[in-house]
Design an enzyme around this catalytic site. Structure first.
Site, PDB file in Angstrom:
ATOM      1  CB  SER A  96      15.743  18.956  50.777  1.00  0.00           C
ATOM      2  OG  SER A  96      16.061  20.335  50.727  1.00  0.00           O
ATOM      3  CE1 TYR A  97      18.254  17.185  58.877  1.00  0.00           C
ATOM      4  CE2 TYR A  97      20.272  18.332  58.296  1.00  0.00           C
ATOM      5  CZ  TYR A  97      19.468  17.712  59.240  1.00  0.00           C
ATOM      6  OH  TYR A  97      19.883  17.636  60.538  1.00  0.00           O
TER       7      TYR A  97
END
Length: 829
Positions: free
Chosen positions: A303-304
């Site tokens: 994820s980010y």
């Protein structure tokens, strides 16, 4: 049919998002700007059938001097959906994009909304589709906070950096740094490192004494006990306690306690913790760790990676994320056990309101990710599994003894259940030898009692992980910029990275920080920057005025700058002690054109020439070797030329030290060598040695290198293209004549009779290196992508290659100035 224009932050993201939203049915082509691809498909948007066009930017639009042509794809579009990274910097790029494309878009109908913002945290089908179905608006306040930070850092940093660099590089020759930079975040970061260095230097070791006691019972191994008083700093007092304890032959058990304890599973992973672990456990610098994390994110594996949050939202699919790891050969069995027994809810962390914690988004293998990519992914995945695992449980046993009047203890740990340490074994409970079974009132034989002398130790140099912790604690930088600031102080030669990723300040770093403390401690302490960061955060929340914060901060630093300039002698006194005057540095190399005495070549960064008689310093090209160029002189100023070279496989060109910093013609800029000089008749200039337009870049010219024989070559004066030709030729010259086909300068080649590569044993030939078939097999371009159409595989063909049909290269006719001063005057008009 209306058109929706969509923009992502990177080409790879644009491609991934378009494939997900179009379900793989999009078509792709090169954009009209020649830089970014465009992915097109048709679909539904706000209840209507539309045409989608997806493309990307390449970093900050304004920082790359983007002009209208980069967004011509937006012309005639009706809506825009912004898929930029979902952080403050991403919001800022949103508005840069809007400023560029809105004038090109169709006018909206009535009050129709045309601008939309997609919010997402990972490149997965679910997250991207949810983002498309829940479009919002870009956040103007967050963009303004970034504008304020950028303007403050740029204006403050440039003012101090320019003054420091010019002042000190003009006085000292061995600073070994191309830039004496100052930064509102960079300098406090350096300050932390120097503060630790100062503590080490000022540390005075102090002797202390401890009592070591060893006791035993029957066949059990002897126990080494810890003294309850820990230590004393007076030897006589320590000896007194030893003498008292030696009166007893037995150690009596006063108490036995057994407590079950738990080692808590980790909080969910945020950026700062990932950077700390990357440095301390994986041996990777923060900048490198961040680059790898961003690559894993754009490829859809995690994820980010820029988030301050350590708390999973209630609706986060923990089970679904965990299931993806069930078949992994390293932790698959642990995952299957968790899924069957039920996962634990992660510990409650901090919700910063930005992105969920860093989480693996799909399964991967080392062969997919490469060495460093796999090591970081491996840690991120293990950390995630640990957050949903049980705590590690162990039994701690403590036995208290009394020997005469003195108290001693012994403790040990016994593992009950490994819990999360099954996937993070480096945090597990070490296997210890079991303590003997005993109870209160039992006695042990005293085998040994002695007094040990020890010394206090100085602290060690800060590690990167410790520095990251200090920066986070004091509010220096953001999760995205912390790696940049640490990298900057390394690049500027203010600190060196030692074994164990410890940061040891250099002489230059130490003197700078001590100088700031001497003049104005606020410049190096974290307090002012921390206060500014709080104000910037208030701007992002809409609670502070952009202009007021900006102006107030600039006013403070303007006064500090003027005081710093007036007080620079205080820092200069420290510099004098550590560095050599420029006049006493370097070795004589070439003659000055003004006094005709030898100038000294200073090799330390930034390499330069200094004339001690004229007391002037002349800049040189960097990152290469400098040597005298045949004692030849510039016809304009009488300075002896020097030759810059990047090595036998690179390129080289002559440089006039004076012209390099004082361009003689209006169409020249600072930092140009003779290979870009437009002097009409100088034998070293572009006009005399230029051959043809570069076959790769748009603006460069291939210039003959007369020093390269017998492995002759020409090199582009803008990019890194190098063309090798006519190896072992006796002589190569550039003719005054041009090719009729492509207007490139002709080349005259002479071979010795015994080594001639020309047909029929000829020893001389004049022709075009691009078009003449005689030269076809004698010209070798360094990269296939750089080859001229005449030399591509599959046979020669006549025709104009890239960059042909333009003006005759190197044959311009600038007016020759009467003297150097006239040339300079003309340049500055």
């Amino acid at each position: 049919m209306r058109t929706v224009f969509m923009v992502a932050e990177k080409p790879s993201l644009a491609q991934s998002i378009a494939k997900i939203l179009s379900k793989g049915s999009c078509s792709s082509r090169k954009g009209l700007n020649g830089a970014c691809s465009v992915h097109e498909y048709t679909g539904s948007f706000m209840g209507q059938n539309v045409r989608f066009k997806m493309t990307s930017v390449c970093g900050h639009v304004m920082s790359l001097d983007f002009i209208g042509k980069y967004f011509v794809e937006a012309k005639g579009c009706d809506y825009v959906v912004l898929w930029l990274d979902c952080d403050k910097e991403g919001e800022n790029i949103c508005f840069e994009v809007l400023d560029a494309i809105q004038p090109l878009m169709n006018k909206s109908y009535g009050n129709d909304r045309t601008v939309y913002r997609a919010k997402f945290s990972s490149i997965t089908d679910t997250d991207i589709c949810n983002a498309m179905n829940q479009l919002g608006e870009p956040n103007r306040n967050e963009a303004l906070s970034v504008d304020a930070r950028q303007e403050l850092d740029l204006r403050i940093g440039c003012a101090f950096t320019r003054f420091q660099t010019k002042y000190f590089q003009g006085k000292y020759g061995n600073l070994d740094s191309s830039l004496i930079s100052f930064g509102p975040c960079q300098t406090p970061t350096l300050g932390f490192c120097v503060e630790r260095h100062d503590k080490i230097q000022s540390f005075k070791p102090e002797a202390y004494w401890v009592i070591q006691a060893k006791v035993s019972s029957g066949k059990d191994s002897p126990l080494t006990l810890d003294w309850d008083r820990v230590r004393v700093f007076d030897r006589d007092v320590g000896q007194m306690f030893v003498n008292m304890a030696k009166t007893a032959k037995e150690a009596k058990v006063d108490s036995v306690s057994m407590k079950e304890k738990a080692k808590q599973r980790p909080l969910a992973l945020n950026t700062v913790e990932m950077l700390r672990v990357g440095s301390s456990a994986l041996g990777m610098g923060p900048q490198h760790t961040m680059q790898i994390a961003e690559r894993l994110y754009t490829q859809g594996y995690i994820s980010y990676p820029r988030t301050e949050t350590t708390h999973y939202p209630e609706n986060f699919d923990l089970k679904g994320t965990l299931k993806q790891q069930a078949n992994n050969s390293f932790w698959g069995e642990t995952v299957k056990a968790l899924l069957s027994e039920g996962i634990n809810r992660p510990r409650k962390g901090v919700d910063a309101g930005d992105h969920p914690p860093i989480t693996p988004m799909r399964a991967a293998s080392e062969s997919e990710l490469g060495s460093d990519g796999w090591r970081l992914y491996d840690y991120i995945t293990r950390h995630f599994i640990a957050t949903v695992s049980p705590d590690c449980k162990y039994l701690q046993t403590t036995i208290s003894f009394s020997i005469a009047t003195e108290g001693f203890t012994c403790s040990g740990k016994t593992l009950i259940s490994a819990g999360y340490t099954e996937v993070m074994p480096w945090q597990g409970i070490a296997q210890e030898e079991a303590l003997p079974v005993c109870e209160r009132g039992d006695t042990f034989t005293v085998d040994e009692i002695k007094l040990l002398e020890k010394q206090t130790n100085p602290p060690d140099y800060l590690t990167e992980a410790e520095l990251i912790t200090l920066m986070e604690k004091h509010g220096i930088g953001t999760d995205a910029s912390i790696p940049v600031h640490i990298n900057n102080i390394c690049q500027r030669n203010y600190v060196t990275v030692e074994s164990g990723r410890k940061l040891k300040p250099t002489n230059l770093g130490i003197v700078l920080v001590h100088g700031y403390y001497k003049i104005d401690a606020d410049l190096v302490l974290p307090t002012i920057r921390s206060a500014v960061e709080k104000q910037l955060n208030l701007i992002s929340l809409g609670k502070a005025n952009f202009q007021q914060v900006l102006q107030h901060t600039l006013d403070i630093f303007k006064r500090k700058f003027h005081y710093f300039v007036d007080s620079i002698a205080g820092m200069d006194e420290l510099m004098e002690v550590s560095f050599s005057p420029i006049a006493a540095t370097g070795k004589p190399l070439s003659r000055c054109g003004k006094c005709h005495r030898f100038m000294k070549y200073i090799q330390a960064k930034p390499s330069r020439l200094h004339c001690s008689h004229c007391d002037e310093t002349y800049s040189l090209p960097q990152n290469g070797a400098i040597k005298l160029y045949k004692e030849l002189k510039c016809p304009l100023d009488e300075f002896e030329l020097v030759l810059w070279t990047s090595g036998s496989r690179g390129k080289s060109y002559p440089v006039c030290p004076y012209c390099f910093s004082n361009p003689p013609f209006r169409d020249m800029k600072k930092g140009m060598g003779c290979n870009e000089c437009t002097h009409p008749s100088c034998q070293h200039s572009l006009n005399s040695l230029g051959i043809g337009q570069c076959v790769e870049c748009e603006t460069g010219v291939l210039v003959f290198d007369p020093t390269s024989g017998p492995k002759w070559r020409m090199a582009c004066n803008k990019c890194n293209v190098v063309v090798h030709f006519f190896e072992h030729a006796h002589k190569v010259q550039v003719s005054q004549d041009s090719c009729d086909s492509c207007e490139a300068s002709l080349v005259i080649v002479d071979f010795n009779k015994t080594r001639s590569l020309l047909p029929d044993g000829e020893t001389q030939h004049t022709g075009c290196v691009f078009c003449d078939p005689v030269f076809q097999d004698l010209v070798e371009l360094k990269h296939a992508t750089m080859r001229h159409p005449m030399h591509r595989a599959g046979g020669a063909r006549r025709g104009r290659g890239k960059g042909r049909g333009r003006r005759p290269v190197g044959r311009g006719n600038p007016k020759k100035p009467k003297d150097k001063m006239a040339a300079l005057a003309a340049y500055f008009v």
